[in-house]
Design a protein around this motif. Structure first.
Motif, mmCIF file in Angstrom:
data_model
loop_
_atom_site.group_PDB
_atom_site.id
_atom_site.type_symbol
_atom_site.label_atom_id
_atom_site.label_comp_id
_atom_site.label_asym_id
_atom_site.label_seq_id
_atom_site.Cartn_x
_atom_site.Cartn_y
_atom_site.Cartn_z
ATOM 1 N N LYS A 299 0.859 -1.181 0.000
ATOM 2 C CA LYS A 299 0.000 0.000 0.000
ATOM 3 C C LYS A 299 0.895 1.230 0.000
ATOM 4 O O LYS A 299 1.510 1.568 1.013
ATOM 5 N N MET A 300 0.990 1.881 -1.172
ATOM 6 C CA MET A 300 1.861 3.055 -1.303
ATOM 7 C C MET A 300 1.062 4.238 -1.844
ATOM 8 O O MET A 300 0.313 4.096 -2.804
ATOM 9 N N LYS A 301 1.253 5.385 -1.216
ATOM 10 C CA LYS A 301 0.619 6.620 -1.661
ATOM 11 C C LYS A 301 1.674 7.489 -2.339
ATOM 12 O O LYS A 301 2.748 7.730 -1.783
ATOM 13 N N GLN A 302 1.330 7.966 -3.532
ATOM 14 C CA GLN A 302 2.211 8.858 -4.287
ATOM 15 C C GLN A 302 3.624 8.277 -4.407
ATOM 16 O O GLN A 302 4.621 8.945 -4.172
ATOM 17 N N ASN A 316 2.184 7.778 -8.188
ATOM 18 C CA ASN A 316 0.943 6.999 -8.292
ATOM 19 C C ASN A 316 0.654 6.266 -6.993
ATOM 20 O O ASN A 316 1.571 5.976 -6.214
ATOM 21 N N ASP A 317 -0.609 5.986 -6.749
ATOM 22 C CA ASP A 317 -1.033 5.166 -5.618
ATOM 23 C C ASP A 317 -1.133 3.717 -6.073
ATOM 24 O O ASP A 317 -1.707 3.433 -7.132
ATOM 25 N N GLU A 319 -2.043 -0.292 -4.559
ATOM 26 C CA GLU A 319 -2.495 -1.172 -3.480
ATOM 27 C C GLU A 319 -2.586 -2.593 -4.004
ATOM 28 O O GLU A 319 -3.059 -2.828 -5.119
ATOM 29 N N ALA A 359 7.983 7.459 -1.420
ATOM 30 C CA ALA A 359 6.519 7.504 -1.327
ATOM 31 C C ALA A 359 6.164 8.329 -0.094
ATOM 32 O O ALA A 359 7.054 8.689 0.697
ATOM 33 N N LEU A 360 4.885 8.633 0.081
ATOM 34 C CA LEU A 360 4.459 9.402 1.252
ATOM 35 C C LEU A 360 4.580 8.555 2.515
ATOM 36 O O LEU A 360 4.599 7.322 2.469
ATOM 37 N N CYS A 363 3.459 4.402 4.092
ATOM 38 C CA CYS A 363 3.377 3.341 3.092
ATOM 39 C C CYS A 363 3.679 1.982 3.732
ATOM 40 O O CYS A 363 4.378 1.900 4.738
ATOM 41 N N ARG A 476 -0.645 8.484 -15.249
ATOM 42 C CA ARG A 476 -1.362 8.263 -14.002
ATOM 43 C C ARG A 476 -1.988 6.874 -14.018
ATOM 44 O O ARG A 476 -2.631 6.474 -15.000
ATOM 45 N N ASP A 530 -12.814 12.222 -8.648
ATOM 46 C CA ASP A 530 -11.572 12.888 -8.276
ATOM 47 C C ASP A 530 -11.783 14.381 -8.078
ATOM 48 O O ASP A 530 -11.252 14.982 -7.130
#
Length: 782
Positions: A299-302, A316-317, A319, A359-360, A363, A476, A530
């Protein structure tokens, strides 16, 4: 883990970047040997190490690692009896000094919690004596100094004297026989001072010929008059060389004696350099620590590909592993599908190697037993393999080695053959690996796989976005939306006639049309969602800011109200004080005018008391709520209680109880009886309790529960501490506080060291938020 994956995912480039961050060859070697681990505890420990160094760099800006050299080969050679050269000795002294600096840095580190790195720094042994001996013998340029020994000093002095004698004699010959010389200079041949003599004057000058010019016209001759001095000079230089070798052998033996400590230092410094290099790479990549798990969840955000330039990469996100175990990504070529595939695989390898990922914060990454990938066109001409055969060779190998804890990455699964057969083969392969419990990400062009994700709970569709207006991909990733071809839209924008496009649309089946329409609808819904999310997020931010502004204004109003109230209170107090002063003056004058028979002393006291009670209490402190009549009836009155006589609306004092519901009270100078229902309890003066003294065998110990040693010398503070602990133990305290302040941290470490050695101290901890924080150590006494 298979080695081929490192090349496919370009993990070796990450290792190269990591090696560049190392401060010494020790860290470089550790970085070069880094491989992902599949041991959960090991990976978590590596991440803890990197995170500690990351926070130190963020708060302190650096970790001192200068002067550290890989001295292991030199130390080993000294240990087996070899003689080290001056530069090797100097490198050892430099490494000792670098270790001391690093150790001091961590000793002074108070505002950052770094237990792992501090433990490594504690292993460094400060070999001050060895460092001093080397520095006293060898200068910073690696030359043996005159003061290395008395004998060497004497030999160097003798060498300089002989050199001056030789130069003086040769200078005299140069001046007196300048016509016989090719040049009026003194030079050196075979470590002996000579003159450049013309060939025809060889006999006139006399002496030994050591060399000649290429033309033969000039001979480099040592005149006979300086031969003896040169001989003596050479003999002295030989003695000097022997003395230098003797000193180096002694230093080498001293180094051999400390071999174990030096090797321990090098090992600790190597690890600290390697950990710091990982943290520096994190700062460079603007990475964050991943939370590791062992159940296959990503699970990674940005998240960003770590090898693409920051101003070009698209975040990119991603999961995987929680709600679904496979992702099928569709979309046009050059849209970013392969980049996404490599990014997930590379971040996984980095995390399992103790590196943070771009990543943010927050994660999550899983520890996989193996990462397999079939990416790109790996057609082999030598093996005469087609694109399809090359891909299938890799896939067959992967299917023979993967397990349920593996991550599989397939790029263009089933490509290179008949589309219908390729799509069927792709779906069959995906079904097989999903059934085995592996985590899968696959990219494809086949339209059949767009509906694949809708028919299986473990699979989700995804696509890379394409902007039809600009005819360019946005890179994206859209989870939950399959990609569509956009062929008709692109062709129309490029100028293809509507008639041709309409004819083409008639050729495709109804099912394909409905699928394309469904995908287009999903894309529109996604874009609208979005936009709505962004709008809601902006409104939430504005609301939060408004709340912060209102809270700030409320605090300002409270502060202003407090200031006004305080000012009014001060003004009222001054007015009352002035009135009392004037009243006392008037009373004093009246008293002087009256005789004792007319004014009783207790009347004056009562008048003064009433005057004092006239001062208003304007304090903001919350007044205790007076009891109601019903509540007061249940209160038992005692002699000395202050009450309010309701019939006269005056304060009174209870003298004694004269009946069941009757009390004698005093109001001012009068004594009278009153019923209980007419008395309202006001307050009672509770007797003050003296603080008990700790008693041991009849003796009293006045011991406070805390000891303040701030500003004391280290030795004096420890002496006070030792005596205080004895007194506290005698007093029966279970816990005491030692106030040492923050400062350099020396007193804090001294208190901790004393606590560890004392048999009656069960534990030591830093003070809490209300106990003084890091400036206080709380000791638990047993």
């Amino acid at each position: 883990m298979n080695k081929r994956i490192f090349h496919v995912l370009e993990f070796d480039k990450i290792i190269s970047q990591l090696m560049e961050q190392a401060a010494s060859s020790l860290g470089v070697e550790q970085a070069r040997a880094l491989l992902p681990s599949t041991d959960f505890d090991q990976v978590v420990k590596w991440q803890d190490e990197t995170d500690e160094a990351f926070h130190i760099l963020r708060l302190k800006g650096h970790i001192p690692l200068g002067g550290i050299v890989d001295i292991k080969p030199s130390v080993k050679r000294a240990a087996i009896g070899g003689m080290l050269n001056p530069q090797e000795c100097l490198d050892i002294a430099s490494t000792i000094y670098g270790g001391k600096q690093l150790k001091y840095f961590f000793d002074q580190l108070e505002d950052v919690e770094a237990p792992i790195m501090e433990e490594l720094a504690d292993q460094i042994v400060p070999l001050n004596e060895l460092e001093r001996e080397i520095k006293n013998c060898i200068d910073d340029h690696g030359h043996m100094m005159d003061g290395a020994s008395d004998k060497l000093r004497g030999l160097r002095s003798k060498i300089r004297t002989n050199e001056n004698r030789v130069r003086d004699k040769l200078d005299h010959i140069t001046k007196s026989k300048s016509k016989m010389l090719s040049d009026a200079i003194i030079t050196i041949r075979n470590d002996r001072y000579v003159l450049p003599v013309k060939q025809e004057y060889r006999s006139a000058v006399g002496g030994i010929v050591h060399d000649q010019s290429s033309s033969g016209a000039t001979l480099f001759m040592e005149p006979q008059s300086v031969v003896e001095i040169n001989n003596e000079l050479q003999a002295t230089k030989a003695e000097e060389k022997n003395e230098i070798e003797r000193i180096l052998r002694e230093l080498s033996q001293r180094i051999a004696d400390d071999e174990a400590f030096l090797m321990q230092n090098v090992d600790a410094l190597s690890k600290l350099d390697f950990i710091t290099a990982r943290a520096k790479l994190s700062h460079q990549m603007k990475a964050s620590r991943p939370t590791m798990n062992d159940h296959g969840m990503i699970k990674m955000k940005q998240a960003r590909h770590p090898l693409i330039e920051p101003d070009e990469v698209v975040a990119n996100d991603v999961e995987l592993g929680e709600d679904f175990s496979a992702i099928v990504i569709t979309g046009p070529n050059t849209g970013g599908k392969t980049v996404t595939l490599k990014m997930v695989g590379l971040c996984t390898l980095m995390a399992q190697s103790g590196l943070q990922v771009p990543a943010l914060d927050g994660c999550q990454l899983a520890i996989f037993s193996n990462v397999f990938a079939d990416i790109g066109d790996e057609q082999s001409i030598e093996q005469s393999l087609s694109t399809f055969s090359s891909h299938m060779t890799n896939i067959v190998d992967i299917l023979g080695h993967f397990d349920s804890s593996s991550l599989l990455l397939f790029d263009e699964l089933g490509a290179g053959t008949d589309p219908q057969e390729g799509a069927a083969l792709a779906m069959s392969i995906l079904d097989y690996v999903i059934e085995k419990g592996a985590r899968v990400i696959a990219t494809t062009h086949y339209p059949e796989l767009k509906a694949y994700g809708y028919n299986r709970e473990e699979v989700v569709n995804a696509s890379v976005e394409f902007d039809v207006q600009t005819l360019k991909p946005t890179y994206r990733l859209l989870i939950g939306v399959p990609g569509r071809s956009n062929a008709f839209d692109i062709s129309k924008r490029l100028g293809l006639s509507d008639q041709v496009i309409a004819k083409a649309k008639e050729q495709i089946g109804a099912d394909s049309k409905s699928v394309e329409n469904m995908i287009a609808s999903l894309e529109d819904s996604r874009k609208k969602a979005d936009a709505d999310y962004e709008q809601a997020h902006n409104i939430l931010e504005e609301t939060a800011q408004l709340k912060r502004d209102l809270e700030k204004q409320w605090r300002q109003l409270e502060e202003q109200r407090e200031a006004i109230y305080k000012k009014a209170e001060e003004k009222a107090e001054k007015a009352v004080a002035k009135a009392r002063e004037e009243a006392e003056t008037v009373v004093s004058e009246l008293r002087n005018m009256k005789t004792e028979t007319e004014w009783k002393e207790h009347e004056w006291i009562e008048a003064k008391k009433l005057l004092n009670e006239a001062q208003p209490d304007l304090s903001k402190k919350e007044k205790k709520k007076a009891p109601t009549i019903d509540e007061d009836k249940a209160k038992t009155l005692k002699p000395g209680d202050e009450v309010k006589l309701l019939t006269l609306d005056q304060k009174a004092t209870v003298i004694e109880q004269t009946g069941k519901n009757e009390f004698q009270v005093q109001v001012g100078i009068m004594k009278m009886k009153a019923k209980r229902k007419d008395l309202l309890f006001v307050r009672r003066d509770e007797p003050k309790m003296e603080k008990p003294l700790a008693t041991v065998r009849g003796a009293h110990y006045h011991v406070k529960p805390e000891l303040d040693v701030r500003g004391e010398r280290y030795e004096d503070a420890l002496q006070q501490l030792e005596k205080y602990i004895d007194d506290a133990l005698l007093a029966g305290y279970g816990k005491v506080s030692i106030i040492h302040g923050k400062g350099t941290g020396a007193l804090r470490k001294g208190v901790r060291a004393f606590a560890r050695k004392h048999s009656k101290i069960a534990g030591a901890r830093d003070g809490g938020m209300n106990e003084g924080g890091l400036g206080v150590t709380v000791l638990e006494l047993s």
